[in-house]
Design a protein around this motif. Structure first.
Motif, PDB file in Angstrom:
ATOM      1  N   GLU A  60     -11.648 -18.966 -50.700  1.00 38.58           N
ATOM      2  CA  GLU A  60     -11.313 -20.021 -49.747  1.00 38.58           C
ATOM      3  C   GLU A  60     -12.567 -20.817 -49.406  1.00 38.58           C
ATOM      4  O   GLU A  60     -13.595 -20.244 -49.039  1.00 38.58           O
ATOM      5  N   VAL A  61     -12.461 -22.140 -49.552  1.00 35.96           N
ATOM      6  CA  VAL A  61     -13.614 -23.015 -49.295  1.00 35.96           C
ATOM      7  C   VAL A  61     -13.155 -24.176 -48.420  1.00 35.96           C
ATOM      8  O   VAL A  61     -11.964 -24.366 -48.165  1.00 35.96           O
ATOM      9  N   SER A  62     -14.117 -24.975 -47.981  1.00 34.90           N
ATOM     10  CA  SER A  62     -13.800 -26.153 -47.171  1.00 34.90           C
ATOM     11  C   SER A  62     -13.400 -27.323 -48.067  1.00 34.90           C
ATOM     12  O   SER A  62     -13.677 -27.332 -49.270  1.00 34.90           O
ATOM     13  N   MET A  69     -10.777 -22.136 -56.363  1.00 40.53           N
ATOM     14  CA  MET A  69     -11.035 -22.589 -55.003  1.00 40.53           C
ATOM     15  C   MET A  69      -9.709 -22.821 -54.270  1.00 40.53           C
ATOM     16  O   MET A  69      -8.776 -23.400 -54.825  1.00 40.53           O
ATOM     17  N   VAL A  70      -9.637 -22.331 -53.034  1.00 41.08           N
ATOM     18  CA  VAL A  70      -8.443 -22.499 -52.205  1.00 41.08           C
ATOM     19  C   VAL A  70      -8.849 -23.196 -50.913  1.00 41.08           C
ATOM     20  O   VAL A  70      -9.791 -22.772 -50.246  1.00 41.08           O
ATOM     21  N   VAL A  71      -8.150 -24.291 -50.597  1.00 43.36           N
ATOM     22  CA  VAL A  71      -8.456 -25.046 -49.383  1.00 43.36           C
ATOM     23  C   VAL A  71      -7.196 -25.134 -48.522  1.00 43.36           C
ATOM     24  O   VAL A  71      -6.127 -25.523 -49.008  1.00 43.36           O
ATOM     25  N   LYS A  72      -7.324 -24.775 -47.255  1.00 41.21           N
ATOM     26  CA  LYS A  72      -6.235 -24.911 -46.300  1.00 41.21           C
ATOM     27  C   LYS A  72      -6.393 -26.239 -45.551  1.00 41.21           C
ATOM     28  O   LYS A  72      -7.511 -26.634 -45.205  1.00 41.21           O
ATOM     29  N   GLU A 114      -2.172 -29.752 -49.074  1.00 40.25           N
ATOM     30  CA  GLU A 114      -2.540 -28.529 -49.802  1.00 40.25           C
ATOM     31  C   GLU A 114      -2.128 -28.603 -51.266  1.00 40.25           C
ATOM     32  O   GLU A 114      -2.773 -28.008 -52.126  1.00 40.25           O
ATOM     33  N   GLU A 115      -1.057 -29.362 -51.563  1.00 41.28           N
ATOM     34  CA  GLU A 115      -0.700 -29.603 -52.967  1.00 41.28           C
ATOM     35  C   GLU A 115      -1.807 -30.413 -53.656  1.00 41.28           C
ATOM     36  O   GLU A 115      -2.176 -30.136 -54.798  1.00 41.28           O
TER      37      GLU A 115
END
Length: 443
Positions: free
Chosen positions: A427-429, A130-133, A277-278
């Motif tokens: 990419e997710v929330s 999972m990647v969150v911005k 983001e870390e």
């Protein structure tokens, strides 16, 4: 010396080691001959004490050492030749408890061997990372929180009473039995009410004071107070109030940004975005790691040493019992029997622990001294002024060192596996990530 197999069922092993009296006697003679040149005794020159006298004087002690060394040597040789790795410390007992000098020594040995862990192909393990911005709303929220920590205090209107959270500027003089005591006085002291800087009851006693007032605050020092001459004593603090100030959040601007080491507000926002983001990446890694461990648990199966499972289940049951009974600090409580659920969780932990250890060993995964030292320093910071003592404690405690190294080693093995697994990014929330993290605690 002979080693006879008495048990070989699954992972259970049993052996009978026999050391003949002649072998022991030869070992004792060798040890005495080695020590003879340095031994002095009344009536004899150094190194000239007869062997018969040495044997009479020192024989029993050396015999005990010879027995221990012979048994240990036989055990080590057996493990080297068999390739067995005991899951826990082998149990060793004298078979002939009525042994006397001149008899052969017979020792029984029993243990559970660690199992052979199968090879694993990681390439067919499919995982989603999972990647969150960090969005603008999250950055703004963090900015607002920072502004509150960077708050200033401004004078309340004349005659306003101090509230919890206000800053009070005042002089004070503390007395016990009518006499001032050392360290109990100050002028122009700034105290935020509710901050817990003073002993219990003091800050509460200043709630409601107004600028220009004088007030006596009566308190009792805690029984465990670090100054013994004050511990448990009643005291009166004579206070003179100069100012009552209300908290004001700092303006979110370039000046506030500079307080946090940034050149301007945009720079601070960039730092916050990077930090968020870390944090998201750390949380996402925990989710991915759990998914990997679940996949390995399903993929691999092998026999587990019952002693390890039993010990782990007992530890889990004990830990959970204390979490449910936080008031019980020591171990003076009824015996805690592991449930089937505890045992099932223990089996998973033992299996994955053995598997990751085997994978790490074959991949020659190492925790460097620098990585270990950094981990110790990170933990030491939690102890504030006692950080140095914690650091020294770790240096002198092998078990503590192992407790710190173990998770570092596990994480490096996980990284090694993830490099070979089929991992895709999604990419997710932030909310989706939060739900996934909360699900970890529910399992």
């Amino acid at each position: 010396m002979t080693v006879k197999v008495t048990l070989n069922e699954g992972l259970k092993r049993g052996y009978e080691i026999t050391i003949t009296a002649a072998e022991l006697d030869a070992t004792v003679n060798d040890k005495l001959k080695e020590a003879q040149p340095e031994i002095e005794m009344k009536g004899f020159r150094k190194g000239k004490v007869p062997m018969s006298l040495l044997k009479k004087q020192f024989g029993p002690k050396v015999l005990g050492e010879a027995m221990q060394e012979s048994v240990d040597g036989a055990m080590n040789k057996h493990l080297e030749e068999s390739g067995d790795r005991p899951a826990m410390q082998p149990e060793m007992k004298m078979a002939n408890e009525d042994w006397k000098e001149g008899d052969d020594v017979v020792v029984t040995v029993s243990y559970e061997a660690l199992p052979d862990v199968p090879e694993v192909d990681f390439s067919d393990i499919k995982l989603e990372k999972m990647v969150v911005k960090a969005d603008d709303a999250s950055v703004d929220e963090a900015l607002t929180n920072l502004a509150e920590t960077a708050q200033n205090f401004e004078d309340r209107e004349e005659g306003a009473a101090a509230q919890d959270g206000d800053q009070v500027i005042f002089d004070f003089l503390g007395k016990v039995d009518g006499e001032p005591f050392e360290g109990g006085a100050a002028e122009g002291h700034a105290l935020v009410l509710g901050s817990g800087q003073f002993i219990p009851g003091f800050e509460e006693g200043l709630v409601g004071v107004k600028a220009g007032e004088e007030k006596d605050v009566e308190v009792t020092f805690p029984e465990e107070y670090n100054a013994e001459h004050l511990a448990g004593k009643k005291a009166v603090f004579e206070c003179k109030i100069h100012n009552v100030k209300a908290p004001q959040a700092a303006e979110i601007d370039d000046e506030m940004a500079k307080q946090f080491g940034a050149e301007d507000l945009d720079g601070l926002k960039g730092q916050i975005r990077e930090k968020l983001e870390e944090e998201y990446a750390g949380a996402a890694r925990a989710v991915t790691k759990r998914a990997l461990l679940d996949a390995l648990d399903e993929k691999v199966d092998f026999e587990l040493p019952p002693s390890l499972v039993e010990a782990e289940a007992g530890q889990i049951a004990h830990q959970l019992w204390h979490e449910e009974n936080p008031d019980v600090q020591g171990h003076d409580h009824p015996e805690i029997e592991p449930t089937e659920e505890h045992t099932k969780l223990a089996e998973r932990r033992v299996k994955l622990g053995l598997l990751l250890a085997e994978i790490g060993q074959k991949a020659e995964v190492q925790v460097s001294d620098a990585e270990f030292t950094q981990a110790v320093m990170n933990q030491a910071r939690q102890y504030g002024n006692q950080a140095r003592q914690f650091f020294e404690f770790v240096q002198q405690n092998q078990q503590m060192q192992q407790q710190i190294r173990a998770p570092l080693f596990e994480d490096k093995v996980v990284d090694h596996i993830l490099e070979q697994a089929d991992v895709s990014e999604k990419e997710v929330s932030k909310d989706d990530l939060q739900k996934a993290v909360e699900a970890l605690d529910e399992e």
